[in-house]
Design an enzyme around this catalytic site. Structure first.
Site, PDB file in Angstrom:
ATOM      1  N   SER A   1      32.114  22.210  -0.504  1.00  0.00           N
ATOM      2  CA  SER A   1      32.760  22.615  -1.758  1.00  0.00           C
ATOM      3  C   SER A   1      32.031  21.955  -2.924  1.00  0.00           C
ATOM      4  O   SER A   1      31.282  20.990  -2.730  1.00  0.00           O
ATOM      5  CB  SER A   1      34.216  22.139  -1.737  1.00  0.00           C
ATOM      6  OG  SER A   1      34.788  22.152  -3.023  1.00  0.00           O
TER       7      SER A   1
ATOM      8  N   TYR B   1      41.549  16.869  -1.471  1.00  0.00           N
ATOM      9  CA  TYR B   1      40.535  17.889  -1.174  1.00  0.00           C
ATOM     10  C   TYR B   1      39.133  17.327  -1.400  1.00  0.00           C
ATOM     11  O   TYR B   1      38.230  17.495  -0.566  1.00  0.00           O
ATOM     12  CB  TYR B   1      40.803  19.098  -2.079  1.00  0.00           C
ATOM     13  CG  TYR B   1      39.983  20.321  -1.811  1.00  0.00           C
ATOM     14  CD1 TYR B   1      40.295  21.170  -0.741  1.00  0.00           C
ATOM     15  CD2 TYR B   1      38.912  20.666  -2.629  1.00  0.00           C
ATOM     16  CE1 TYR B   1      39.555  22.313  -0.512  1.00  0.00           C
ATOM     17  CE2 TYR B   1      38.171  21.812  -2.401  1.00  0.00           C
ATOM     18  CZ  TYR B   1      38.500  22.643  -1.342  1.00  0.00           C
ATOM     19  OH  TYR B   1      37.765  23.775  -1.114  1.00  0.00           O
TER      20      TYR B   1
HETATM   21  C1  GCO Z   1      39.730  23.639  -7.771  1.00  0.00           C
HETATM   22  C2  GCO Z   1      39.174  24.705  -6.845  1.00  0.00           C
HETATM   23  C3  GCO Z   1      38.141  24.179  -5.923  1.00  0.00           C
HETATM   24  C4  GCO Z   1      37.707  25.309  -5.015  1.00  0.00           C
HETATM   25  C5  GCO Z   1      36.352  25.201  -4.414  1.00  0.00           C
HETATM   26  C6  GCO Z   1      35.264  24.774  -5.355  1.00  0.00           C
HETATM   27  O1  GCO Z   1      40.924  23.455  -7.775  1.00  0.00           O
HETATM   28  O2  GCO Z   1      38.916  23.064  -8.517  1.00  0.00           O
HETATM   29  O3  GCO Z   1      40.195  25.272  -6.101  1.00  0.00           O
HETATM   30  O4  GCO Z   1      38.610  23.075  -5.287  1.00  0.00           O
HETATM   31  O5  GCO Z   1      38.659  25.529  -4.032  1.00  0.00           O
HETATM   32  O6  GCO Z   1      36.331  24.445  -3.238  1.00  0.00           O
HETATM   33  O7  GCO Z   1      34.043  24.688  -4.674  1.00  0.00           O
END
Ligand code: GCO
Length: 263
Positions: free
Chosen positions: A144, A157
């Site tokens: 990501s 995340y």
């Molecule tokens: C956020 C986005 C990201 C995407 C993606 C970016 O909230 O900034 O949702 O987290 O999911 O992974 O590459």
């Protein structure tokens, strides 16, 4: 262009019933691979199978919880029986929770890390012995922007996806000698269900402020589509990338290269 041909290769795409995983699954199948996907419920398995049928490719679908090691071991054994030893693993299944860190519970944080980091470890661990036996293997970890960058509300995340980048390098380090290539594929901002709340139109019909922000941050001046990931995924799954290892290929329209448009 035989080096991109996946004929006869067995691929497992986790979370492959919809969205990015589905599109990558279709791409691998069109490049010749025998594609298997897993998902978390029978209903999404049925929907997934229908979507692949509509796309004109034949695949196998399974229900298995990627955070449960025994379930993953059983899945890999079943795929082996029904399709063959896995050559290509795409660790795609992922979740996000956008919650300010001081409001996030440990349970919520752990849930994200379980799916986005522990599950790729469990799945890679389950397929590596077969790859060693076969003398080759490709593991593609879906990373990501958050493997590189932080942002408000996505602490779990970002921690998980940053960890996934390092797991990628470590699998490369540990199994490169067994002819296993483990690389990351790092989507930029892609128009999917997961990012839909960030693109929702405002009441007056104008673009969401986050949507405008992303357009200004992206040299390509657009959101990506799942299809943008197919060529890079086929490359990383194929012999064309046999000396590419431990790398994260960002498919982001240039975001990571750009400081952003001046206000
Ligand atoms: C956020 C986005 C990201 C995407 C993606 C970016 O909230 O900034 O949702 O987290 O999911 O992974 O590459």
């Amino acid at each position: 262009m035989d080096m991109f041909d996946l004929t006869g290769r067995v691929a497992l795409v986790t979370g492959g019933a919809h969205s990015i995983g589905f599109t990558i699954g279709v791409g691998l199948a069109r490049a010749g691979a025998k594609v298997c996907f897993n998902c978390s419920s029978e209903a999404s398995r049925q929907r997934g199978l229908e979507a692949y049928r509509e796309a004109g490719v034949e695949v196998r679908g399974y229900v298995a919880d990627v955070t449960d090691e025994r379930a993953v071991q059983a899945l890999v054994a079943r795929v082996r029986e029904e399709a063959g030893v896995i050559d290509i693993l795409v660790n795609n299944a992922g979740i996000i929770k956008r919650i300010p860190m001081t409001e996030m519970t440990v349970e919520e944080f752990t849930q994200v890390v379980d799916v986005d980091l522990i599950a790729p470890f469990i799945c890679a661990k389950a397929v590596i012995p077969g790859m060693i036996e076969k003398g080759r293997g490709k593991i593609i970890n879906i990373c990501s922007m958050m493997s590189e960058l932080g942002r408000e509300t996505v602490s779990a995340y970002a921690a998980a996806k940053g960890g996934l980048k390092m797991l990628t390098r470590n699998i490369c380090s540990e199994f490169g000698g067994a002819n296993i290539q483990c690389n990351g594929l790092g989507p930029g901002y892609i128009a999917t269900e997961q990012t839909a709340p960030l693109r929702q139109r405002q009441a007056d019909g104008s673009r969401h402020p986050f949507d405008q922000f992303i357009l200004a941050k992206t040299p390509a001046a657009r959101w990506g589509t799942p299809e943008d990931l197919v060529g890079p995924a086929v490359f990383l799954a194929s012999d064309a990338s046999n000396f590419v290892n431990g790398h994260v290929l960002y498919v982001d329209g240039g975001i990571l290269a750009y400081i952003g448009k001046q206000p």
